[in-house]
Scaffold this motif. Structure first.
Motif, PDB file in Angstrom:
ATOM      1  N   ALA A 159       0.841  -1.186   0.000  1.00  0.00           N
ATOM      2  CA  ALA A 159       0.000   0.000   0.000  1.00  0.00           C
ATOM      3  C   ALA A 159       0.879   1.240   0.000  1.00  0.00           C
ATOM      4  O   ALA A 159       1.726   1.405   0.860  1.00  0.00           O
ATOM      5  CB  ALA A 159      -0.907   0.005   1.238  1.00  0.00           C
ATOM      6  N   PRO A 160       0.704   2.153  -0.981  1.00  0.00           N
ATOM      7  CA  PRO A 160       1.543   3.352  -1.018  1.00  0.00           C
ATOM      8  C   PRO A 160       1.217   4.281   0.138  1.00  0.00           C
ATOM      9  O   PRO A 160       0.073   4.410   0.540  1.00  0.00           O
ATOM     10  CB  PRO A 160       1.159   3.996  -2.361  1.00  0.00           C
ATOM     11  CG  PRO A 160      -0.224   3.494  -2.640  1.00  0.00           C
ATOM     12  CD  PRO A 160      -0.268   2.103  -2.066  1.00  0.00           C
ATOM     13  N   LYS A 161       2.257   4.908   0.671  1.00  0.00           N
ATOM     14  CA  LYS A 161       2.055   5.845   1.779  1.00  0.00           C
ATOM     15  C   LYS A 161       1.664   7.216   1.228  1.00  0.00           C
ATOM     16  O   LYS A 161       2.314   7.741   0.333  1.00  0.00           O
ATOM     17  CB  LYS A 161       3.328   5.971   2.608  1.00  0.00           C
ATOM     18  CG  LYS A 161       3.684   4.689   3.347  1.00  0.00           C
ATOM     19  CD  LYS A 161       4.893   4.894   4.249  1.00  0.00           C
ATOM     20  CE  LYS A 161       5.208   3.621   5.024  1.00  0.00           C
ATOM     21  NZ  LYS A 161       6.375   3.801   5.917  1.00  0.00           N
ATOM     22  N   PRO A 162       0.567   7.816   1.760  1.00  0.00           N
ATOM     23  CA  PRO A 162       0.154   9.122   1.258  1.00  0.00           C
ATOM     24  C   PRO A 162       1.135  10.205   1.684  1.00  0.00           C
ATOM     25  O   PRO A 162       1.803  10.091   2.702  1.00  0.00           O
ATOM     26  CB  PRO A 162      -1.208   9.327   1.933  1.00  0.00           C
ATOM     27  CG  PRO A 162      -1.128   8.501   3.169  1.00  0.00           C
ATOM     28  CD  PRO A 162      -0.285   7.323   2.826  1.00  0.00           C
ATOM     29  N   ARG A 163       1.217  11.258   0.887  1.00  0.00           N
ATOM     30  CA  ARG A 163       2.056  12.382   1.252  1.00  0.00           C
ATOM     31  C   ARG A 163       1.489  13.068   2.490  1.00  0.00           C
ATOM     32  O   ARG A 163       0.285  13.174   2.663  1.00  0.00           O
ATOM     33  CB  ARG A 163       2.121  13.391   0.103  1.00  0.00           C
ATOM     34  CG  ARG A 163       2.801  12.818  -1.150  1.00  0.00           C
ATOM     35  CD  ARG A 163       2.776  13.827  -2.273  1.00  0.00           C
ATOM     36  NE  ARG A 163       3.384  13.266  -3.480  1.00  0.00           N
ATOM     37  CZ  ARG A 163       3.424  13.921  -4.632  1.00  0.00           C
ATOM     38  NH1 ARG A 163       2.887  15.121  -4.734  1.00  0.00           N
ATOM     39  NH2 ARG A 163       3.988  13.352  -5.675  1.00  0.00           N
ATOM     40  N   ALA A 164       2.380  13.578   3.321  1.00  0.00           N
ATOM     41  CA  ALA A 164       1.947  14.159   4.587  1.00  0.00           C
ATOM     42  C   ALA A 164       1.057  15.369   4.370  1.00  0.00           C
ATOM     43  O   ALA A 164       0.166  15.660   5.152  1.00  0.00           O
ATOM     44  CB  ALA A 164       3.172  14.550   5.417  1.00  0.00           C
ATOM     45  N   GLN A 165       1.276  16.110   3.262  1.00  0.00           N
ATOM     46  CA  GLN A 165       0.526  17.348   3.052  1.00  0.00           C
ATOM     47  C   GLN A 165      -0.872  17.099   2.481  1.00  0.00           C
ATOM     48  O   GLN A 165      -1.737  17.955   2.568  1.00  0.00           O
ATOM     49  CB  GLN A 165       1.292  18.263   2.083  1.00  0.00           C
ATOM     50  CG  GLN A 165       2.630  18.749   2.617  1.00  0.00           C
ATOM     51  CD  GLN A 165       3.742  17.742   2.386  1.00  0.00           C
ATOM     52  OE1 GLN A 165       3.485  16.641   1.869  1.00  0.00           O
ATOM     53  NE2 GLN A 165       4.957  18.085   2.761  1.00  0.00           N
ATOM     54  N   ALA A 166      -1.072  15.957   1.864  1.00  0.00           N
ATOM     55  CA  ALA A 166      -2.328  15.726   1.153  1.00  0.00           C
ATOM     56  C   ALA A 166      -3.187  14.707   1.874  1.00  0.00           C
ATOM     57  O   ALA A 166      -2.689  13.665   2.299  1.00  0.00           O
ATOM     58  CB  ALA A 166      -2.042  15.237  -0.268  1.00  0.00           C
ATOM     59  N   PRO A 167      -4.513  14.962   2.032  1.00  0.00           N
ATOM     60  CA  PRO A 167      -5.391  13.969   2.648  1.00  0.00           C
ATOM     61  C   PRO A 167      -5.574  12.769   1.730  1.00  0.00           C
ATOM     62  O   PRO A 167      -5.418  12.875   0.520  1.00  0.00           O
ATOM     63  CB  PRO A 167      -6.716  14.737   2.816  1.00  0.00           C
ATOM     64  CG  PRO A 167      -6.672  15.789   1.760  1.00  0.00           C
ATOM     65  CD  PRO A 167      -5.221  16.171   1.614  1.00  0.00           C
ATOM     66  N   ALA A 168      -5.888  11.627   2.311  1.00  0.00           N
ATOM     67  CA  ALA A 168      -6.123  10.431   1.507  1.00  0.00           C
ATOM     68  C   ALA A 168      -7.363  10.624   0.651  1.00  0.00           C
ATOM     69  O   ALA A 168      -8.338  11.219   1.089  1.00  0.00           O
ATOM     70  CB  ALA A 168      -6.301   9.230   2.414  1.00  0.00           C
ATOM     71  N   PRO A 169      -7.337  10.153  -0.618  1.00  0.00           N
ATOM     72  CA  PRO A 169      -8.530  10.270  -1.451  1.00  0.00           C
ATOM     73  C   PRO A 169      -9.670   9.440  -0.893  1.00  0.00           C
ATOM     74  O   PRO A 169      -9.474   8.554  -0.068  1.00  0.00           O
ATOM     75  CB  PRO A 169      -8.056   9.736  -2.810  1.00  0.00           C
ATOM     76  CG  PRO A 169      -6.873   8.866  -2.493  1.00  0.00           C
ATOM     77  CD  PRO A 169      -6.224   9.491  -1.306  1.00  0.00           C
ATOM     78  N   ALA A 170     -10.888   9.718  -1.373  1.00  0.00           N
ATOM     79  CA  ALA A 170     -12.084   9.073  -0.827  1.00  0.00           C
ATOM     80  C   ALA A 170     -12.051   7.565  -0.997  1.00  0.00           C
ATOM     81  O   ALA A 170     -12.642   6.843  -0.206  1.00  0.00           O
ATOM     82  CB  ALA A 170     -13.324   9.660  -1.489  1.00  0.00           C
ATOM     83  N   ASP A 171     -11.354   7.082  -2.056  1.00  0.00           N
ATOM     84  CA  ASP A 171     -11.355   5.640  -2.301  1.00  0.00           C
ATOM     85  C   ASP A 171     -10.167   4.948  -1.635  1.00  0.00           C
ATOM     86  O   ASP A 171      -9.895   3.788  -1.911  1.00  0.00           O
ATOM     87  CB  ASP A 171     -11.366   5.352  -3.801  1.00  0.00           C
ATOM     88  CG  ASP A 171     -10.152   5.932  -4.517  1.00  0.00           C
ATOM     89  OD1 ASP A 171      -9.389   6.697  -3.875  1.00  0.00           O
ATOM     90  OD2 ASP A 171      -9.958   5.628  -5.707  1.00  0.00           O
ATOM     91  N   ALA A 172      -9.450   5.645  -0.742  1.00  0.00           N
ATOM     92  CA  ALA A 172      -8.330   5.051  -0.014  1.00  0.00           C
ATOM     93  C   ALA A 172      -8.704   4.885   1.451  1.00  0.00           C
ATOM     94  O   ALA A 172      -9.503   5.663   1.986  1.00  0.00           O
ATOM     95  CB  ALA A 172      -7.089   5.925  -0.147  1.00  0.00           C
ATOM     96  N   PRO A 173      -8.144   3.890   2.137  1.00  0.00           N
ATOM     97  CA  PRO A 173      -8.445   3.706   3.559  1.00  0.00           C
ATOM     98  C   PRO A 173      -7.973   4.912   4.371  1.00  0.00           C
ATOM     99  O   PRO A 173      -7.070   5.638   3.950  1.00  0.00           O
ATOM    100  CB  PRO A 173      -7.644   2.454   3.929  1.00  0.00           C
ATOM    101  CG  PRO A 173      -7.260   1.814   2.648  1.00  0.00           C
ATOM    102  CD  PRO A 173      -7.198   2.886   1.624  1.00  0.00           C
ATOM    103  N   PRO A 174      -8.570   5.128   5.552  1.00  0.00           N
ATOM    104  CA  PRO A 174      -8.083   6.194   6.428  1.00  0.00           C
ATOM    105  C   PRO A 174      -6.609   5.983   6.752  1.00  0.00           C
ATOM    106  O   PRO A 174      -6.114   4.857   6.774  1.00  0.00           O
ATOM    107  CB  PRO A 174      -8.959   6.048   7.677  1.00  0.00           C
ATOM    108  CG  PRO A 174     -10.207   5.382   7.185  1.00  0.00           C
ATOM    109  CD  PRO A 174      -9.758   4.458   6.096  1.00  0.00           C
ATOM    110  N   ALA A 175      -5.905   7.084   7.003  1.00  0.00           N
ATOM    111  CA  ALA A 175      -4.469   7.012   7.264  1.00  0.00           C
ATOM    112  C   ALA A 175      -4.165   6.253   8.547  1.00  0.00           C
ATOM    113  O   ALA A 175      -3.107   5.641   8.680  1.00  0.00           O
ATOM    114  CB  ALA A 175      -3.884   8.416   7.323  1.00  0.00           C
TER     115      ALA A 175
END
Length: 269
Positions: A33-49
């Motif tokens: 699973a790719p790690k989201p960038r710290a500045q950007a919220p996870a997209p709606a189709d991605a699990p919560p951080a």
């Protein structure tokens, strides 16, 4: 794979859900699973951080075994709801915390609502329904979904009943203007059409749920005072069954109490 099976069974309290998601879990675990960038919220189709269990109570009913109880969260982070004239995109997450466990007296599996948290979301077109006017403070309109007394999450049978009320926020509407109430809620009878495993970026094992409902009715506003006719006209309320639509993307996850509180003992009084 075995730990993933166990976690899925824990979250659902049912072997049926484990069977439903096993194949999806195998495919999902094959890809990192790719790690989201710290500045950007996870997209709606991605699990919560991360798995936020901050609303979980630190005590259980008398006689409850922590090994038989779980704190679960249902996070709705994407999708939309068409309510009368308003087609609202889900732009902020809604989190419902639930307790699930075995009744120490009867042995029956039970679920208890704990808390719902949501953030007000701006409505396109504002209070007048005219594009661009939502940026004018007097005409800005926001909606805030709130719990209205019932949730029955039945993942095994792919159904969920959820009663909501929606607070309307505008300078002219006062502080008690709602669509729906505890006595006349917006009652969603959601069909859980798609259930898959969804590993989170922090290692949390989530169950992703896509749910829909086209059958719910929406009552007229309440608590809006003299502005009620205007609010009802803007919203196209009341709105009969068949004229509304919900399509929600949610994530379900949780933890066993014996894991959350290793030293928690069974209460005797």
């Amino acid at each position: 794979m075995s730990s993933m099976m166990k976690r899925l069974a824990v979250l659902s309290l049912s072997a049926g859900l484990a069977a439903t998601a096993l194949s999806a879990a195998s495919a999902a675990s094959a890809q990192a699973a790719p790690k989201p960038r710290a500045q950007a919220p996870a997209p709606a189709d991605a699990p919560p951080a991360s798995l936020d269990l901050s609303d979980c109570p630190d005590v259980l009913p008398v006689g409850a075994d922590p090994a038989d109880w779980y704190c679960n969260v249902l996070v709705t982070s994407g999708g939309s709801m068409k309510i009368g004239n308003i087609d609202q995109q889900i732009t902020a997450p809604m989190r419902i915390t639930l307790l699930a466990g075995t009744d120490p007296k009867t042995g029956a599996e039970i679920s208890k609502f704990v808390k719902m948290r949501s953030t007000a979301m701006p409505v396109a077109g504002g209070a007048l329904g005219i594009p661009g006017t939502e940026k004018i403070p007097l005409f800005a309109l926001k909606v805030k979904p709130q719990y209205a007394g019932k949730i029955d999450l039945d993942i095994v049978n792919r159904k969920t009943r959820l009663d909501l009320k929606i607070k309307l926020i505008n300078q002219l509407l006062g502080d008690n203007c709602f669509v729906g109430s505890a006595t006349a809620p917006i009652s969603l009878d959601l069909d859980l059409a798609d259930i898959t495993a969804a590993p989170g970026p922090d290692g949390t094992f989530w169950v992703k749920i896509n749910a829909t409902d086209d059958t719910f009715a929406v009552p007229k506003t309440n608590g809006c005072g003299l502005t009620a006719p205007i609010a009802d006209f803007r919203g196209g309320l009341p709105s009969a069954s068949g004229k509304n639509h919900a399509q929600l993307t949610s994530y379900f996850g949780g933890k066993q109490y014996s894991e959350m509180y290793p030293k928690m003992a069974v209460r005797t009084k």
